[in-house]
Write a protein that holds these residues in place. Structure first.
Motif, PDB file in Angstrom:
ATOM      1  N   ASP A  81      67.892  63.801   7.644  1.00  0.00           N
ATOM      2  CA  ASP A  81      68.586  62.518   7.575  1.00  0.00           C
ATOM      3  C   ASP A  81      69.334  62.375   6.256  1.00  0.00           C
ATOM      4  O   ASP A  81      70.473  61.899   6.220  1.00  0.00           O
ATOM      5  CB  ASP A  81      67.606  61.357   7.749  1.00  0.00           C
ATOM      6  CG  ASP A  81      67.150  61.183   9.184  1.00  0.00           C
ATOM      7  OD1 ASP A  81      67.851  61.685  10.087  1.00  0.00           O
ATOM      8  OD2 ASP A  81      66.100  60.554   9.408  1.00  0.00           O
ATOM      9  N   GLU A  82      68.687  62.782   5.167  1.00  0.00           N
ATOM     10  CA  GLU A  82      69.342  62.666   3.862  1.00  0.00           C
ATOM     11  C   GLU A  82      70.537  63.623   3.774  1.00  0.00           C
ATOM     12  O   GLU A  82      71.588  63.265   3.225  1.00  0.00           O
ATOM     13  CB  GLU A  82      68.353  62.964   2.731  1.00  0.00           C
ATOM     14  CG  GLU A  82      68.948  62.820   1.336  1.00  0.00           C
ATOM     15  CD  GLU A  82      69.524  61.442   1.084  1.00  0.00           C
ATOM     16  OE1 GLU A  82      70.567  61.354   0.396  1.00  0.00           O
ATOM     17  OE2 GLU A  82      68.951  60.435   1.576  1.00  0.00           O
ATOM     18  N   ILE A  83      70.377  64.807   4.325  1.00  0.00           N
ATOM     19  CA  ILE A  83      71.504  65.749   4.327  1.00  0.00           C
ATOM     20  C   ILE A  83      72.654  65.180   5.158  1.00  0.00           C
ATOM     21  O   ILE A  83      73.823  65.264   4.766  1.00  0.00           O
ATOM     22  CB  ILE A  83      71.059  67.116   4.875  1.00  0.00           C
ATOM     23  CG1 ILE A  83      69.969  67.714   3.981  1.00  0.00           C
ATOM     24  CG2 ILE A  83      72.247  68.083   4.937  1.00  0.00           C
ATOM     25  CD1 ILE A  83      69.320  68.954   4.554  1.00  0.00           C
ATOM     26  N   ASP A  84      72.326  64.600   6.302  1.00  0.00           N
ATOM     27  CA  ASP A  84      73.365  63.983   7.145  1.00  0.00           C
ATOM     28  C   ASP A  84      74.081  62.853   6.405  1.00  0.00           C
ATOM     29  O   ASP A  84      75.296  62.671   6.548  1.00  0.00           O
ATOM     30  CB  ASP A  84      72.748  63.443   8.439  1.00  0.00           C
ATOM     31  CG  ASP A  84      72.422  64.543   9.438  1.00  0.00           C
ATOM     32  OD1 ASP A  84      72.966  65.655   9.292  1.00  0.00           O
ATOM     33  OD2 ASP A  84      71.629  64.277  10.359  1.00  0.00           O
ATOM     34  N   ARG A  85      73.330  62.068   5.623  1.00  0.00           N
ATOM     35  CA  ARG A  85      73.965  61.001   4.846  1.00  0.00           C
ATOM     36  C   ARG A  85      74.977  61.577   3.859  1.00  0.00           C
ATOM     37  O   ARG A  85      76.091  61.073   3.710  1.00  0.00           O
ATOM     38  CB  ARG A  85      72.901  60.200   4.086  1.00  0.00           C
ATOM     39  CG  ARG A  85      71.942  59.413   4.965  1.00  0.00           C
ATOM     40  CD  ARG A  85      70.961  58.597   4.120  1.00  0.00           C
ATOM     41  NE  ARG A  85      69.833  58.146   4.947  1.00  0.00           N
ATOM     42  CZ  ARG A  85      68.609  58.658   4.905  1.00  0.00           C
ATOM     43  NH1 ARG A  85      68.325  59.628   4.052  1.00  0.00           N
ATOM     44  NH2 ARG A  85      67.657  58.197   5.697  1.00  0.00           N
ATOM     45  N   ARG A  86      74.586  62.632   3.174  1.00  0.00           N
ATOM     46  CA  ARG A  86      75.476  63.241   2.170  1.00  0.00           C
ATOM     47  C   ARG A  86      76.715  63.852   2.831  1.00  0.00           C
ATOM     48  O   ARG A  86      77.825  63.734   2.303  1.00  0.00           O
ATOM     49  CB  ARG A  86      74.720  64.312   1.384  1.00  0.00           C
ATOM     50  CG  ARG A  86      73.618  63.765   0.488  1.00  0.00           C
ATOM     51  CD  ARG A  86      73.057  64.839  -0.410  1.00  0.00           C
ATOM     52  NE  ARG A  86      72.012  64.333  -1.281  1.00  0.00           N
ATOM     53  CZ  ARG A  86      71.570  64.949  -2.374  1.00  0.00           C
ATOM     54  NH1 ARG A  86      72.099  66.108  -2.717  1.00  0.00           N
ATOM     55  NH2 ARG A  86      70.624  64.427  -3.125  1.00  0.00           N
ATOM     56  N   ILE A  87      76.499  64.496   3.950  1.00  0.00           N
ATOM     57  CA  ILE A  87      77.635  65.085   4.662  1.00  0.00           C
ATOM     58  C   ILE A  87      78.588  63.989   5.120  1.00  0.00           C
ATOM     59  O   ILE A  87      79.811  64.129   5.023  1.00  0.00           O
ATOM     60  CB  ILE A  87      77.140  65.924   5.854  1.00  0.00           C
ATOM     61  CG1 ILE A  87      76.427  67.188   5.344  1.00  0.00           C
ATOM     62  CG2 ILE A  87      78.296  66.311   6.776  1.00  0.00           C
ATOM     63  CD1 ILE A  87      75.785  68.025   6.429  1.00  0.00           C
ATOM     64  N   GLN A  88      78.047  62.887   5.615  1.00  0.00           N
ATOM     65  CA  GLN A  88      78.898  61.798   6.080  1.00  0.00           C
ATOM     66  C   GLN A  88      79.717  61.210   4.930  1.00  0.00           C
ATOM     67  O   GLN A  88      80.897  60.863   5.109  1.00  0.00           O
ATOM     68  CB  GLN A  88      78.058  60.692   6.732  1.00  0.00           C
ATOM     69  CG  GLN A  88      78.890  59.640   7.443  1.00  0.00           C
ATOM     70  CD  GLN A  88      79.733  60.232   8.552  1.00  0.00           C
ATOM     71  OE1 GLN A  88      79.237  60.994   9.388  1.00  0.00           O
ATOM     72  NE2 GLN A  88      81.022  59.913   8.566  1.00  0.00           N
ATOM     73  N   ALA A  89      79.100  61.084   3.761  1.00  0.00           N
ATOM     74  CA  ALA A  89      79.831  60.569   2.599  1.00  0.00           C
ATOM     75  C   ALA A  89      81.006  61.478   2.255  1.00  0.00           C
ATOM     76  O   ALA A  89      82.097  61.007   1.922  1.00  0.00           O
ATOM     77  CB  ALA A  89      78.890  60.431   1.405  1.00  0.00           C
ATOM     78  N   VAL A  90      80.788  62.782   2.346  1.00  0.00           N
ATOM     79  CA  VAL A  90      81.870  63.733   2.092  1.00  0.00           C
ATOM     80  C   VAL A  90      82.949  63.589   3.159  1.00  0.00           C
ATOM     81  O   VAL A  90      84.151  63.539   2.856  1.00  0.00           O
ATOM     82  CB  VAL A  90      81.331  65.180   2.056  1.00  0.00           C
ATOM     83  CG1 VAL A  90      82.486  66.184   1.960  1.00  0.00           C
ATOM     84  CG2 VAL A  90      80.387  65.361   0.876  1.00  0.00           C
ATOM     85  N   LYS A  91      82.552  63.509   4.410  1.00  0.00           N
ATOM     86  CA  LYS A  91      83.527  63.357   5.502  1.00  0.00           C
ATOM     87  C   LYS A  91      84.369  62.100   5.317  1.00  0.00           C
ATOM     88  O   LYS A  91      85.598  62.132   5.473  1.00  0.00           O
ATOM     89  CB  LYS A  91      82.801  63.314   6.848  1.00  0.00           C
ATOM     90  CG  LYS A  91      82.231  64.659   7.293  1.00  0.00           C
ATOM     91  CD  LYS A  91      81.239  64.491   8.436  1.00  0.00           C
ATOM     92  CE  LYS A  91      81.844  63.812   9.643  1.00  0.00           C
ATOM     93  NZ  LYS A  91      80.864  63.620  10.724  1.00  0.00           N
ATOM     94  N   ASP A  92      83.717  60.996   4.961  1.00  0.00           N
ATOM     95  CA  ASP A  92      84.440  59.731   4.804  1.00  0.00           C
ATOM     96  C   ASP A  92      85.455  59.797   3.672  1.00  0.00           C
ATOM     97  O   ASP A  92      86.554  59.234   3.783  1.00  0.00           O
ATOM     98  CB  ASP A  92      83.458  58.591   4.535  1.00  0.00           C
ATOM     99  CG  ASP A  92      82.648  58.188   5.759  1.00  0.00           C
ATOM    100  OD1 ASP A  92      82.983  58.653   6.863  1.00  0.00           O
ATOM    101  OD2 ASP A  92      81.680  57.421   5.599  1.00  0.00           O
ATOM    102  N   ASN A  93      85.103  60.470   2.594  1.00  0.00           N
ATOM    103  CA  ASN A  93      85.944  60.439   1.409  1.00  0.00           C
ATOM    104  C   ASN A  93      86.911  61.604   1.297  1.00  0.00           C
ATOM    105  O   ASN A  93      87.809  61.572   0.454  1.00  0.00           O
ATOM    106  CB  ASN A  93      85.066  60.356   0.160  1.00  0.00           C
ATOM    107  CG  ASN A  93      84.437  58.989   0.006  1.00  0.00           C
ATOM    108  OD1 ASN A  93      85.065  58.059  -0.478  1.00  0.00           O
ATOM    109  ND2 ASN A  93      83.194  58.848   0.464  1.00  0.00           N
TER     110      ASN A  93
END
Length: 387
Positions: A81-93
């Motif tokens: 879940d934490e890895i998914d959060r970090r990946i999503q932040a990268v995708k968004d930005n």
């Protein structure tokens, strides 16, 4: 054990000698082991997540450096879940969609026994051949080009101060890289440096890990009071990246990232990194965006763009590497749209006009990127304060 026999030198056409294969940047070379070393909380894991995701999407950290590779991110510290959060932040930005990563990015959150490739025994260091073989098979089967392992300490259960044992662990990772023709990048902790700078000798444990790697970089946070002196804004959270070892490529100058955060769709505040550059003297202060037909913006836009909006645009220009070209995904308007509460498509003209207002009022200027690896481009930065 096969017998050893000396091989006479056979001259080759120099044009046909195999060239070194770097994956976008010198940090990642096929058949080699490379290393990132830093203290906790400096962004080493966030940097590697950003590199993994952006390279899998086809471009290294919005640098203009293209790549077509498959990346495997193996993390032993954080749950999925934490890895998914970090990946999503990268995708968004970095404006990356799921289709761009399909079949290109592989992600695993694992427990230590799954990645431990060596352990200690009464006879010495014991290589866990089953684990090594599993890595080789997965890399082969999925045609992986680059593997991130975070952190190194989780890949073994030997004494980290035992030079011979750590050398064996490192050699196993090198063997995996060579058997699969991939690059392996290890994330490693630094020892305590009592407020000093992490350098080539700061990797925790035995020096044999540093010796086995062909490329090593360190991350150090810049103190906020030094930001302005070093060419950054006072409120930026800046980390300096230094290349400490580069056997097969030239040593490059220091580069910089900013530790930033954003709110993803589930409401969590998540950290990510963005490449930043020192402010430079403007190449053409009177320049205006290529799309601009009205440098001062429309009357409607001036009425709609408040002083706060213009300040936000200026802050984004100072905290991120943003471009003058409004057709590029890293154009200032695109980068600032979310924080301004604007839609990049529906509110495009508003964003164009607002950026132009900032230019016409001297809040931001155009300068030439100092990126040494990618192509030069025009970027927007806040107008430097007069000395």
């Amino acid at each position: 054990m096969p017998s050893l026999s000396a091989s006479p030198y056979r001259a080759k056409d120099p044009a046909k000698i195999g060239a070194r294969e770097f994956l976008a940047v010198p940090a990642f070379q096929r058949k080699q082991l490379s290393l990132t070393v830093a203290n906790g909380g400096v962004g080493k894991s966030s940097l590697c997540v950003a590199e993994a995701v952006t390279m899998a999407s086809g471009e290294y950290l919005s640098s203009g450096i293209k790549c077509d590779i498959r990346v495997w991110l193996v993390n032993v510290e954080d749950d999925i879940d934490e890895i998914d959060r970090r990946i999503q932040a990268v995708k968004d930005n970095y404006f990356i969609n799921d289709e761009m990563l399909k079949g290109k990015l592989f992600v695993n959150s694992v427990v230590r026994p799954q990645v431990s490739i060596a352990s200690s025994s009464k006879e010495g260091t014991k290589v866990q051949t089953t684990t090594v073989d599993q890595f080789v098979k997965q890399i082969h089967d999925n045609k992986i080009d680059l593997v991130f392992i975070d952190p190194f300490v989780a890949t073994h259960s030997v004494s980290e101060n035992d030079n011979m044992a750590i050398d064996e662990v490192a050699r196993q990772w090198i063997e995996i890289a060579r058997k699969t023709n991939c690059a392996v990048h290890i994330v490693h902790h630094a020892r305590k440096v009592d407020g000093g700078e992490v350098d080539a000798e700061s990797a925790r444990g035995a020096v044999s890990l540093h010796d086995a790697c062909r490329y090593m970089r360190t991350l150090n946070r810049i103190k906020s009071e030094q930001n302005v002196k070093q060419g950054f804004l006072a409120n930026q959270n800046i980390v300096k990246i230094d290349i400490r070892k580069s056997n097969y490529s030239k040593l490059e100058d220091s580069s910089y990232i900013e530790l930033a955060s954003c709110t993803i769709a589930n409401g969590d505040e998540v950290g990510y990194v963005l490449p930043v550059e020192r402010s430079a003297r403007p190449a053409s202060p009177k320049s205006s965006p290529k799309s601009s037909t009205n440098p001062t913006g429309s009357v409607a836009a001036q009425a709609a763009a408040s002083a706060t909006d213009l300040q936000i645009l200026t802050q984004v220009a100072g905290s991120q590497v943003v471009r003058e070209d409004d057709t590029h995904k890293d154009w200032l308007g695109n980068r600032a749209a979310k924080v301004l509460g604007k839609d990049k498509i529906k509110d495009r003209q508003w964003l164009i006009d607002a950026v132009n207002i900032c230019l016409s009022q001297g809040m931001i200027i155009v300068t030439t990127s100092s990126n040494t690896r990618g192509p030069k481009f025009n970027r927007l930065i806040p107008t430097p304060s007069s000395p």
